[in-house]
Motif scaffolding. Structure first.
Motif, PDB file in Angstrom:
ATOM      1  N   THR A 273      77.826  72.129  63.322  1.00  0.00           N
ATOM      2  CA  THR A 273      78.117  70.706  63.461  1.00  0.00           C
ATOM      3  C   THR A 273      79.535  70.425  62.979  1.00  0.00           C
ATOM      4  N   ILE A 274      80.302  69.743  63.798  1.00  0.00           N
ATOM      5  CA  ILE A 274      81.661  69.372  63.409  1.00  0.00           C
ATOM      6  C   ILE A 274      81.813  67.860  63.491  1.00  0.00           C
ATOM      7  N   LYS A 275      82.721  67.330  62.696  1.00  0.00           N
ATOM      8  CA  LYS A 275      82.986  65.892  62.700  1.00  0.00           C
ATOM      9  C   LYS A 275      84.400  65.650  63.226  1.00  0.00           C
ATOM     10  N   VAL A 289      82.728  60.916  64.772  1.00  0.00           N
ATOM     11  CA  VAL A 289      81.702  61.376  65.701  1.00  0.00           C
ATOM     12  C   VAL A 289      81.253  62.785  65.294  1.00  0.00           C
ATOM     13  N   THR A 290      79.967  62.983  65.252  1.00  0.00           N
ATOM     14  CA  THR A 290      79.413  64.309  64.931  1.00  0.00           C
ATOM     15  C   THR A 290      79.019  65.021  66.222  1.00  0.00           C
ATOM     16  N   LYS A 291      79.495  66.261  66.378  1.00  0.00           N
ATOM     17  CA  LYS A 291      79.188  67.052  67.581  1.00  0.00           C
ATOM     18  C   LYS A 291      78.620  68.408  67.185  1.00  0.00           C
TER      19      LYS A 291
END
Length: 394
Positions: A273-275, A289-291
């Protein structure tokens, strides 16, 4: 000065003049040859020229020679008959490899009880007897009775100081870390999972079924996923291609399929998970946004690219599958049959010995080149000196 030179030339014997001219011509020829050699060296050091040359050679590879075109029609006809015989040979060779596959299946059943016992020892399901644990060391490693007794006492002392380990801890993880081909796939977050790997088995396709083999990775219960077995199946082909029968060189892997890993929530190491911060164009507000994106992991091995029906793949997928096929074949042919030797490092030493021999040859050639340069009266070491590195502003 010029007059003196002219006079000297006039007093020279004509025969001497011819000799001088011949020598000058020979020296000029040597200079031209030297320049040609230098030019050739420079060209061969140019990667663009080398790439173009390789492309040209690849285009020539397999192309018919002019000799064949020059043959009489009746001879060409007989050559075609030889080619038809060669195609029949390729089909017989395919049958040979099918029987080899049957032999592999037969002997796999004979090996399996030994591999099962190995697995039981590794996971502490079976404790080998003293007789089974005896191993005669090499002559150079043999110890005196006094040294053996001392070593035994030290081992007993160490065993008393720490908890008794069960089986052979981290057996398969150690094997993976010892083999470059596999260790390159490992990430730090993979290691806690692979500590739970208890066995790897090879299963061959049943008689009468298309040629294939399956790698089974057996895990003890763990906190990462609910699967007890992860599988990877490789489908093979052992028959000449109708469009190119002469390229047949034994069975080849055509495709592979993995399995679905039932990850425990929050434990999937193949994703991360990256922000990311995004700024609104109109209002100028910023939001986070979290992806979820793919993550490097050994366990991506179980989700290979799918091969479309037309068999066409992009370059990245082709490269991934080529590496995947190599790894699958290596695990089947080397790792599973000789796991203990990769655990101890003995099998790796054997592999390294092969490469060392090639390295020594290369070193010898390099030494010869250096010697030639030192013996060359025109050799200037300053010309070969590397230019000083640029100093860049940080």
């Amino acid at each position: 000065m010029a007059d003196i030179d002219n006079k000297d030339q006039a007093e020279m014997d004509p025969a001497d003049m011819e000799d001088v001219e011949e020598v000058e011509e020979e020296e000029t020829g040597e200079d031209e040859n030297s320049k040609a050699r230098q030019l050739t060296v420079q060209m061969m050091q140019n990667p663009q020229i080398l790439a173009a040359l390789q492309e040209r050679l690849d285009g020539l590879n397999g192309s018919p020679s002019g000799y064949m075109e020059s043959l009489p029609k009746v001879v060409k006809r007989r050559v075609n008959a030889l080619k038809n015989l060669q195609v029949k040979c390729a089909h017989i060779e395919a049958k040979f490899y099918e029987e080899v596959h049957e032999l592999e299946r037969k002997y796999a059943a004979l090996y399996q009880p030994l591999f099962d016992k190995r697995s039981d020892i590794v996971k502490a399901a079976y404790e080998p007897t003293d007789e089974e644990c005896e191993w005669k060391a090499d002559e150079e490693e043999e110890l005196t009775d006094e040294m053996k007794e001392k070593a035994k006492l030290e081992e007993e002392k160490k065993d008393e100081e720490k908890e008794d380990p069960k089986g052979i801890p981290e057996f398969w993880l150690t094997v993976f870390k010892n083999v470059d081909l596999l260790s390159d796939m490992l990430q730090e977050h993979d290691e806690p999972i692979l500590k739970h790997l208890q066995d790897i088995k090879v299963k061959f396709s049943d008689p009468g079924q298309p040629m294939s083999f399956t790698l089974e990775f057996h895990f003890e219960p763990n906190d990462f996923f609910t699967n007890t077995v992860l599988t990877k199946t490789y489908k093979m082909r052992s028959e000449p291609d109708e469009n190119d029968p002469f390229s047949f060189d034994g069975p080849e892997i055509m495709s592979c399929t993995g399995c679905t890993i039932e990850w425990t929530k929050g434990k999937n190491v193949t994703l991360k998970t990256i922000k990311k911060k995004q700024k609104h164009k109109g209002r100028g507000t910023v939001r986070t946004v979290t992806k979820t994106v793919p993550n490097d992991s050994f366990f991506n091995f179980f989700t290979p690219p799918e091969v479309p029906e037309n068999g066409e793949l992009d370059e990245d997928s082709e490269a991934i599958l080529a590496a995947d096929f190599e790894i699958g074949h290596f695990i089947r042919e080397r790792i599973v049959p000789r796991a203990v030797l990769y655990f101890t490092g003995e099998a790796i030493e054997d592999d390294d010995d092969d490469y060392d021999e090639e390295g020594e040859e290369a070193d010898d050639e390099e030494g010869e080149e250096e010697a030639d340069e030192e013996n060359d009266p025109d050799y200037d070491p300053k010309k070969d000196a590397a230019p000083p590195a640029e100093c860049k502003q940080q």
